[in-house]
Design an enzyme around this catalytic site. Structure first.
Site, PDB file in Angstrom:
ATOM      1  N   LEU A 173       6.444   4.824 -43.734  1.00 35.89           N
ATOM      2  CA  LEU A 173       6.007   3.770 -44.598  1.00 35.89           C
ATOM      3  C   LEU A 173       5.744   4.758 -45.999  1.00 35.89           C
ATOM      4  O   LEU A 173       4.896   5.525 -46.327  1.00 35.89           O
ATOM      5  CB  LEU A 173       4.428   3.342 -44.329  1.00 35.89           C
ATOM      6  CG  LEU A 173       3.828   2.547 -45.050  1.00 35.89           C
ATOM      7  CD1 LEU A 173       4.660   1.058 -45.345  1.00 35.89           C
ATOM      8  CD2 LEU A 173       2.435   2.203 -44.577  1.00 35.89           C
ATOM      9  N   ASP A 174       6.604   4.056 -47.085  1.00 36.98           N
ATOM     10  CA  ASP A 174       6.307   4.518 -48.295  1.00 36.98           C
ATOM     11  C   ASP A 174       6.497   5.649 -48.636  1.00 36.98           C
ATOM     12  O   ASP A 174       6.009   6.456 -49.692  1.00 36.98           O
ATOM     13  CB  ASP A 174       4.596   4.147 -48.968  1.00 36.98           C
ATOM     14  CG  ASP A 174       4.264   2.554 -48.726  1.00 36.98           C
ATOM     15  OD1 ASP A 174       5.039   1.922 -48.936  1.00 36.98           O
ATOM     16  OD2 ASP A 174       2.970   2.440 -48.946  1.00 36.98           O
TER      17      ASP A 174
END
Lengths: 290, 290, 290, 290
Positions: free
Chosen positions: B232-233
């Protein structure tokens, strides 16, 4: 055609090669072919063709070659006759700095010179006012006071030229030098004089740009570093930047606010030029930025 | 080794060639030699070697060649076996856009698509809320409503995949799509999903970055466009930017202020990717900017 | 002395009060005293005195007062006779937009208007070319085609005035309207016409600023939003910004690159004006920014 | 309630008054009423209410009053009991600077101090390495070498405290001081220690932020100036800024590139604090910028 073997920032075990010439098919292949033949790996390369001008610009970084003259000759053999070739191999540029009264650009240069992060060595400072002599002395840098008072411009410039002729300066940095130099003076140092102008050119050419900016009510001010040519404030621009300003600033406040952007822009221009990232062609530059 | 013949922005009478491979001496000479042999003039070239990774990246622009397969084969012959070669010759990328409720990034894409300045064509928009259907309809762009409600994540993603599988999309743009996609979903579209994250990563990973920024009292907020990976990210960053904020902004004001920088950063990332200026290697990008 | 009761962005339960007048001791005390007497809490206040001009500027935010005429009268009683007082209480500005062929500023306005984030309502668009009619129609905004062809400037402007006279527009936004308006036209709408100029004024006044910028070899381009006065490109500047450019951009590339900064600068200027953050005095503005 | 009569930049014939307290209706009227009664014209005023915190912040500039104690008492009479009042009347702040090995922030401070543009006076520099002694000596600034080697943290800090206790420093500037200070040390100088952190906080808290930034492949790096509190890198942020970086920079290049933004951000933070433009409340600042 010119071949120049210059110097670059210390500690680099690399060569920087700059080539500018008339464009034709096969130039990249010819240049990189010479390097491949010499078993030199190219770690960075930028090429730009100005198609309207039919002009070729190339900068590359590669390992050091033990025989620069041989390499130069090999490159010369494969390039058009108008090619200029610059090979930089590791020693620093040498500069003279000219100032009037304002300290900020000079101090930035002296500090970086002292801590060895300027990518150049300051040989001397020439000032037409005495007030910056003290700071130069504190860093052990020679300061030549050449006053413009009670002299013709020709006499004034002749005295500066005598100082400059005694130095092996690669570049002359006008770090807020506030006298206009004559075409004759400038012609002695083609593409070697860098000036910081305290506006985002071409806005506010000439004197008192901050006063002009204040009167116009602009919402940003700027600075421009450029090579100096005969035409006042019209030389090839190297880099420029702006900062926002508001209604709350007087013209004097703008002068203060401008110091940081002037210092920053001149510092960046020197870094670009000293690291062999700037070409001049006619009245423009090609800048291969970081 | 992969050879991809892709498309680029319309009206260009040029080819863009991207090459990424293990570095070795002579690669520039080999590549430019092939082009010189074909009488193709290189009008722009950038090469970068990541020396720690021993990785070679090259982008060049040249005139169109009439026989791309022949040119590809000739390049393949002179390059390491792990080389990926991409040759772009003029037709536009095709994209799918995924959204939730916020309009600003989508509207920028729709407007540029409508006026033919996106460097890509929008095939369809997929939204998990209905509120952006109207604006899509006004521009004649198909809108697929795939709600996440009363579904497992797997069911939700399966429905999206069915839509995507029906499209020949080169890239999937997450234009403020606010659901986290599963590793399985992402694995189907490697290096093909671009996300805009509403903070200057790696600050404020995850949910409510503006609330986090407000609580921390930061003086700037930002946005990051990145390729999406499992983590994530944490995918390779393409571009990012910041803007100043002051104490007078609430967290809600920051959300509003952030819309422009988010739109701008995603727009820039798309322009860089669609114009073949971005390489991905491991978890980083090499971006040959304008 | 003028008292204007205007409107501001929706959903605000606040009043914004702007006061401009000759400066004298005690003005802040007098104004805040009136509000304290009415039990209104001031949540934000900015005051600036232009000492060279002896001019007082004040902006404050406070809770809504139920009786604006009474409040206005109370303020008028304590202020110099030349004071202008503007009280904004919550409904949106109404604007007319004038365009020629370029879509980017108009599209940004239409999108924000559609999603209700413009802080204004678009009443109509007037274009002297037909090509932007389609996008207006898609958003249900009336488009008036007023061609300048085969007309005197006076006839052309008279037709525009007829359209504008039919609208209750608070401001006229020149969103890349490429005809020069006559002093007579401008005099009808004092301090009501906002223009976006595609350069960082005062550089590159007049036509083809990007061509001028390209020829000069600048390293940044910009945009300026200003109120329109008789003097071409010389009106009070509201806001301006710049972006870097390089040697690799043609004049046409600069036009493309400039679209985003033009859109951004005009958008910011409108936000500042519509949120009652801009004063005009003589040929300058006082901008109480966020 | 505290009343502090401080000093500000020289040559100003103005007073700066800062007031922070619990908000209530009528505070602006009460404060400006006191000034009007004393026949003092307010030339600049900014007020902000943090409505979530019910907290009132006000900064104003006015002419000098001959009797500051009387004025303070009059203001105290009209304000809540928790009000802090600061009146600045013209002499400069005095600062101590703490450094380790890096020169750039220190040199900027020494140069501005030497040319009288720092808005403060440097009393002394404390370093835990000897290498910056030379530059201090050249400007006649006392340098105290307090090595951390072969000492407990407590002993090390005690020696620093002894130096600081001998100085009347208003602020302690950590100009790239690379040791973590204990809560006990920090508690002795509440809201008086300003640090420059070499990242855009909260990204890259702690050690080697440039190494972290390089590994993450970010496209911008930054710097943050903040007041120091117990919690490492978590104190109230005064100002911060970012600059773009590219794939061509190594972690070491980022360190070099970061020097200018670190110097600039710390310089701006000092200017804001020394010119009485910064309030601290809980873990945030209110900054009334220029």
């Amino acid at each position: 055609m010119g071949i120049t073997v210059l110097s670059t920032i210390p500690g680099y075990s690399i060569m920087i090669i700059l080539i500018q010439c008339t464009d034709r098919i096969g130039l990249v292949a010819a240049i990189s072919g010479v390097l491949a033949h010499e078993r030199l790996n190219i770690t960075s390369l930028r090429e730009h063709v100005d198609q309207a001008e039919n002009r070729f610009f190339l900068r590359l970084e590669t390992a050091l070659h033990p025989d620069i003259p041989k390499l130069s000759a090999a490159l010369k053999d494969v390039l058009p006759t108008d090619a200029s070739i610059t090979i930089s191999t590791g020693s620093k540029r040498q500069i003279a700095v000219m100032v009037t009264k304002e300290y900020h650009c000079l101090a930035d240069i002296l500090i970086k010179n002292f801590f060895n992060t300027l990518d150049a060595s300051v040989l001397a400072v020439i000032g037409n006012h005495p007030n910056l002599e003290d700071v130069c002395r504190r860093f052990g840098i020679p300061f030549y006071l050449v006053s413009h008072e009670q002299k013709t411009k020709s006499e004034f410039e002749q005295q500066i030229i005598e100082v400059l002729d005694s130095l092996p300066a690669d570049y002359i940095i006008l770090a807020k030098f506030m006298r206009i130099l004559s075409p004759g003076f400038i012609a002695r140092f083609p593409k070697k004089i860098i000036n910081i102008h305290h506006s985002f050119l071409p806005a506010f050419v000439g004197a008192s740009p901050y006063r002009q900016a204040f009167e116009r009510g602009v919402k940003l001010i700027g600075a421009t570093a450029h090579f100096v040519t005969d035409d006042l404030d019209q030389g090839p621009i190297i880099t420029q930047a702006t900062i926002p300003v508001s209604h709350s600033l007087t013209a004097e406040d703008m002068i203060t606010a401008g110091k940081e952007i002037e210092t920053s822009v001149l510092g960046r221009a020197m870094s670009l030029v000293f690291n062999e990232r700037v070409f001049v062609h006619k009245n423009k530059t090609v800048v291969f930025d970081y």
